[in-house]
Design a protein around this motif. Structure first.
Motif, PDB file in Angstrom:
ATOM      1  N   ILE A  74       0.822  -1.211   0.000  1.00  0.00           N
ATOM      2  CA  ILE A  74       0.000   0.000   0.000  1.00  0.00           C
ATOM      3  C   ILE A  74       0.857   1.263   0.000  1.00  0.00           C
ATOM      4  O   ILE A  74       0.337   2.369   0.169  1.00  0.00           O
ATOM      5  N   GLY A  75       2.164   1.103  -0.170  1.00  0.00           N
ATOM      6  CA  GLY A  75       3.043   2.256  -0.164  1.00  0.00           C
ATOM      7  C   GLY A  75       2.769   3.181  -1.346  1.00  0.00           C
ATOM      8  O   GLY A  75       2.411   2.732  -2.439  1.00  0.00           O
ATOM      9  N   LYS A  76       2.931   4.464  -1.126  1.00  0.00           N
ATOM     10  CA  LYS A  76       2.726   5.436  -2.185  1.00  0.00           C
ATOM     11  C   LYS A  76       3.925   5.414  -3.122  1.00  0.00           C
ATOM     12  O   LYS A  76       5.074   5.513  -2.698  1.00  0.00           O
ATOM     13  N   GLN A  77       3.665   5.273  -4.390  1.00  0.00           N
ATOM     14  CA  GLN A  77       4.728   5.253  -5.386  1.00  0.00           C
ATOM     15  C   GLN A  77       4.147   5.642  -6.731  1.00  0.00           C
ATOM     16  O   GLN A  77       2.967   5.461  -6.991  1.00  0.00           O
ATOM     17  N   ASN A  78       4.988   6.161  -7.545  1.00  0.00           N
ATOM     18  CA  ASN A  78       4.625   6.485  -8.920  1.00  0.00           C
ATOM     19  C   ASN A  78       5.567   5.749  -9.849  1.00  0.00           C
ATOM     20  O   ASN A  78       6.777   5.707  -9.601  1.00  0.00           O
ATOM     21  N   PRO A  79       5.045   5.143 -10.914  1.00  0.00           N
ATOM     22  CA  PRO A  79       5.955   4.488 -11.862  1.00  0.00           C
ATOM     23  C   PRO A  79       6.892   5.506 -12.485  1.00  0.00           C
ATOM     24  O   PRO A  79       6.497   6.654 -12.733  1.00  0.00           O
ATOM     25  N   PRO A  80       8.141   5.146 -12.708  1.00  0.00           N
ATOM     26  CA  PRO A  80       9.076   6.080 -13.327  1.00  0.00           C
ATOM     27  C   PRO A  80       8.557   6.553 -14.684  1.00  0.00           C
ATOM     28  O   PRO A  80       7.960   5.781 -15.443  1.00  0.00           O
ATOM     29  N   ALA A  81       8.771   7.810 -14.972  1.00  0.00           N
ATOM     30  CA  ALA A  81       8.319   8.384 -16.253  1.00  0.00           C
ATOM     31  C   ALA A  81       9.351   8.058 -17.327  1.00  0.00           C
ATOM     32  O   ALA A  81      10.158   8.905 -17.733  1.00  0.00           O
ATOM     33  N   LEU A  82       9.341   6.814 -17.783  1.00  0.00           N
ATOM     34  CA  LEU A  82      10.351   6.349 -18.738  1.00  0.00           C
ATOM     35  C   LEU A  82       9.925   6.548 -20.186  1.00  0.00           C
ATOM     36  O   LEU A  82      10.764   6.622 -21.082  1.00  0.00           O
ATOM     37  N   ASP A  83       8.619   6.547 -20.427  1.00  0.00           N
ATOM     38  CA  ASP A  83       8.080   6.737 -21.780  1.00  0.00           C
ATOM     39  C   ASP A  83       8.663   5.727 -22.763  1.00  0.00           C
ATOM     40  O   ASP A  83       9.084   6.057 -23.862  1.00  0.00           O
ATOM     41  N   LEU A  84       8.667   4.447 -22.346  1.00  0.00           N
ATOM     42  CA  LEU A  84       9.209   3.378 -23.183  1.00  0.00           C
ATOM     43  C   LEU A  84       8.148   2.736 -24.069  1.00  0.00           C
ATOM     44  O   LEU A  84       8.467   2.151 -25.107  1.00  0.00           O
ATOM     45  N   GLY A  85       6.905   2.778 -23.624  1.00  0.00           N
ATOM     46  CA  GLY A  85       5.835   2.166 -24.403  1.00  0.00           C
ATOM     47  C   GLY A  85       5.529   0.731 -24.031  1.00  0.00           C
ATOM     48  O   GLY A  85       4.734   0.070 -24.706  1.00  0.00           O
ATOM     49  N   PHE A  86       6.131   0.214 -22.935  1.00  0.00           N
ATOM     50  CA  PHE A  86       5.836  -1.143 -22.469  1.00  0.00           C
ATOM     51  C   PHE A  86       4.724  -1.088 -21.418  1.00  0.00           C
ATOM     52  O   PHE A  86       4.786  -0.306 -20.467  1.00  0.00           O
ATOM     53  N   HIS A  87       3.717  -1.932 -21.598  1.00  0.00           N
ATOM     54  CA  HIS A  87       2.657  -2.093 -20.609  1.00  0.00           C
ATOM     55  C   HIS A  87       2.896  -3.400 -19.881  1.00  0.00           C
ATOM     56  O   HIS A  87       2.963  -4.467 -20.497  1.00  0.00           O
ATOM     57  N   VAL A  88       3.048  -3.330 -18.544  1.00  0.00           N
ATOM     58  CA  VAL A  88       3.447  -4.479 -17.736  1.00  0.00           C
ATOM     59  C   VAL A  88       2.339  -4.827 -16.764  1.00  0.00           C
ATOM     60  O   VAL A  88       1.865  -3.966 -16.007  1.00  0.00           O
ATOM     61  N   GLN A  89       1.921  -6.087 -16.769  1.00  0.00           N
ATOM     62  CA  GLN A  89       0.945  -6.582 -15.794  1.00  0.00           C
ATOM     63  C   GLN A  89       1.488  -7.843 -15.149  1.00  0.00           C
ATOM     64  O   GLN A  89       1.852  -8.805 -15.826  1.00  0.00           O
ATOM     65  N   ASN A 142       1.187  -5.446  -6.827  1.00  0.00           N
ATOM     66  CA  ASN A 142       0.380  -6.550  -6.313  1.00  0.00           C
ATOM     67  C   ASN A 142      -0.121  -7.369  -7.509  1.00  0.00           C
ATOM     68  O   ASN A 142      -0.223  -6.863  -8.628  1.00  0.00           O
ATOM     69  N   GLU A 143      -0.445  -8.633  -7.257  1.00  0.00           N
ATOM     70  CA  GLU A 143      -0.911  -9.486  -8.346  1.00  0.00           C
ATOM     71  C   GLU A 143      -2.130  -8.878  -9.034  1.00  0.00           C
ATOM     72  O   GLU A 143      -3.066  -8.428  -8.373  1.00  0.00           O
ATOM     73  N   GLY A 144      -2.077  -8.859 -10.347  1.00  0.00           N
ATOM     74  CA  GLY A 144      -3.163  -8.317 -11.139  1.00  0.00           C
ATOM     75  C   GLY A 144      -2.970  -6.871 -11.534  1.00  0.00           C
ATOM     76  O   GLY A 144      -3.620  -6.392 -12.472  1.00  0.00           O
ATOM     77  N   GLU A 145      -2.116  -6.141 -10.834  1.00  0.00           N
ATOM     78  CA  GLU A 145      -1.895  -4.735 -11.150  1.00  0.00           C
ATOM     79  C   GLU A 145      -1.089  -4.580 -12.439  1.00  0.00           C
ATOM     80  O   GLU A 145      -0.337  -5.466 -12.832  1.00  0.00           O
ATOM     81  N   HIS A 146      -1.253  -3.433 -13.084  1.00  0.00           N
ATOM     82  CA  HIS A 146      -0.528  -3.168 -14.326  1.00  0.00           C
ATOM     83  C   HIS A 146      -0.087  -1.718 -14.337  1.00  0.00           C
ATOM     84  O   HIS A 146      -0.626  -0.861 -13.616  1.00  0.00           O
ATOM     85  N   THR A 147       0.913  -1.456 -15.151  1.00  0.00           N
ATOM     86  CA  THR A 147       1.435  -0.103 -15.261  1.00  0.00           C
ATOM     87  C   THR A 147       2.031   0.113 -16.644  1.00  0.00           C
ATOM     88  O   THR A 147       2.437  -0.843 -17.311  1.00  0.00           O
ATOM     89  N   GLN A 148       2.074   1.364 -17.049  1.00  0.00           N
ATOM     90  CA  GLN A 148       2.670   1.755 -18.319  1.00  0.00           C
ATOM     91  C   GLN A 148       4.037   2.379 -18.046  1.00  0.00           C
ATOM     92  O   GLN A 148       4.151   3.276 -17.217  1.00  0.00           O
ATOM     93  N   LEU A 149       5.050   1.873 -18.704  1.00  0.00           N
ATOM     94  CA  LEU A 149       6.409   2.357 -18.490  1.00  0.00           C
ATOM     95  C   LEU A 149       7.039   2.826 -19.810  1.00  0.00           C
ATOM     96  O   LEU A 149       6.695   2.332 -20.866  1.00  0.00           O
TER      97      LEU A 149
END
Length: 361
Positions: A81-96, A354-361
């Motif tokens: 539950i920690g506060k975090q933001n994905p790095p602003a890498l602008d790579l175009g990979f979507h990770v789940q 967490n399992e099921g979560e996704h992010t855009q990098l």
């Protein structure tokens, strides 16, 4: 007696046929090692087989509580539950992250990749044997719908162990996708027209403007649980994957211990942008510290990420949908990672899912 039953079932499970649709990409002979053991054939060995020198080692108070993790029980059934933001890498990979070692990746060119898909328990009868021995079944991971899975262009396997390679999922994924696997794995597929590419270390295949490189890991392979029945010991290769798109690289390590192979990968392919690294199963009550030889501790993973110059490290192997193989609990490895990241004052950016979560990098 139940060990004999397990062994017999595993031998049946390892049976294989011939395959007409297998494409092998063979690497230079110097990287492979073949050893005729008469009855048992050990075909492959690690690139750097000597016991490594570990850069860091946590020995005391390695699992302090963290306000960033909330649990229903002691380090069990947890959520980050920690506060975090994905790095602003602008790579175009979507990770789940689906759970354990399974990831669904959408690459910048729109291709959908599935890494080490295991949606349920171990293949039978090992699922039954695990339940008898450990007293629990794995909690089912998050899993995409069949319509979402149907969009998969490539399924990539790192090695043949039951928690990474599941025959039930191959049947569900079917023949309308392409499978990219280590040398020797095609023999474990059903002989029903699957499109399979077998890869050796440092070999590559191109799919449009996407390149897949199969790279070394520090591990081993077999499909037998009983120690004195290792007829298939190291007869299939193991490794990790570098997915490259226009100089942008995502690295999936597969199961691995810490060794100089990380430096070799960086020297060969350059710095990694996204690193999916295992952090669990490094100690086992029955096998002791040998587990660390073939699995990274959280601090080993941080050292590997530093060597690879990862712009972000996403850990896996822990979690509610893990088998807790060698772990103190479902989330003990994550507690240790957070502790060691702070203790070592690591400058490796980590992003916890967490399992099921996704992010855009």
């Amino acid at each position: 007696m139940h060990y004999l039953i397990i062994g017999f079932g595993c031998l049946i499970l390892s049976a294989c046929g011939t395959h007409n649709n297998v494409q092998q990409v063979i690497q230079p002979q110097s990287v492979l090692s073949y050893q005729d053991m008469n009855v048992s054939v050990k075909r492959f060995k690690n690139l750097y087989p000597k016991k490594p020198q570990y850069p860091q080692n946590c020995t005391d108070h390695c699992y302090p509580k963290s306000p960033k993790i909330t649990c229903e029980a002691d380090s069990q059934q947890c959520q980050f539950i920690g506060k975090q933001n994905p790095p602003a890498l602008d790579l175009g990979f979507h990770v789940q992250w689906l759970g354990h070692a399974s990831f669904l990746i959408r690459s910048p060119n729109g291709s959908q990749l599935l890494f080490d898909p295991v949606s349920g328990q171990f293949d039978w009868p090992v699922n039954w044997a695990f339940w008898l021995k450990e007293g629990f079944n794995r909690q089912l991971p998050y899993w995409p719908t069949q319509a979402e899975l149907a969009q998969t262009d490539l399924v990539l396997y790192s090695h043949i162990h039951y928690d990474h390679f599941n025959k039930d999922d191959i049947a569900l994924l079917g023949q309308n996708t392409e499978y990219v696997v280590p040398l020797g794995l095609a023999a474990h597929f059903p002989d029903k027209g699957y499109k399979i590419n077998e890869m050796a270390w440092f070999s590559s295949i191109q799919r449009g403007d996407l390149t897949l490189h199969f790279v070394p890991a520090h591990h081993f392979s077999n499909r037998i649980w009983v120690p004195y029945l290792y007829e298939d010991d190291n007869t299939t290769l193991w490794g990790g994957w570098v997915v490259e798109y226009q100089g942008k690289r995502l690295f999936f390590a597969g199961d691995t211990g810490y060794s100089p192979h990380f430096s070799t990968i960086q020297d060969t392919y350059g710095d990694m942008d996204i690193c999916l690294l295992p952090i669990a199963s490094y100690y086992h009550k029955e096998h002791g510290n040998w587990y660390r030889y073939v699995h990274t501790t959280p601090e080993d993973a941080l050292a590997a990420a530093k060597t690879l110059n990862c712009k972000v490290m996403i850990p896996w192997g822990f979690g509610n949908a893990s088998w807790q193989m060698g772990d103190h609990s479902s989330h003990s490895a994550l507690y240790r990672l957070l502790h060691m990241h702070k203790t070592l004052e690591s400058d490796v950016p980590i992003y916890i899912m967490n399992e099921g979560e996704h992010t855009q990098l």
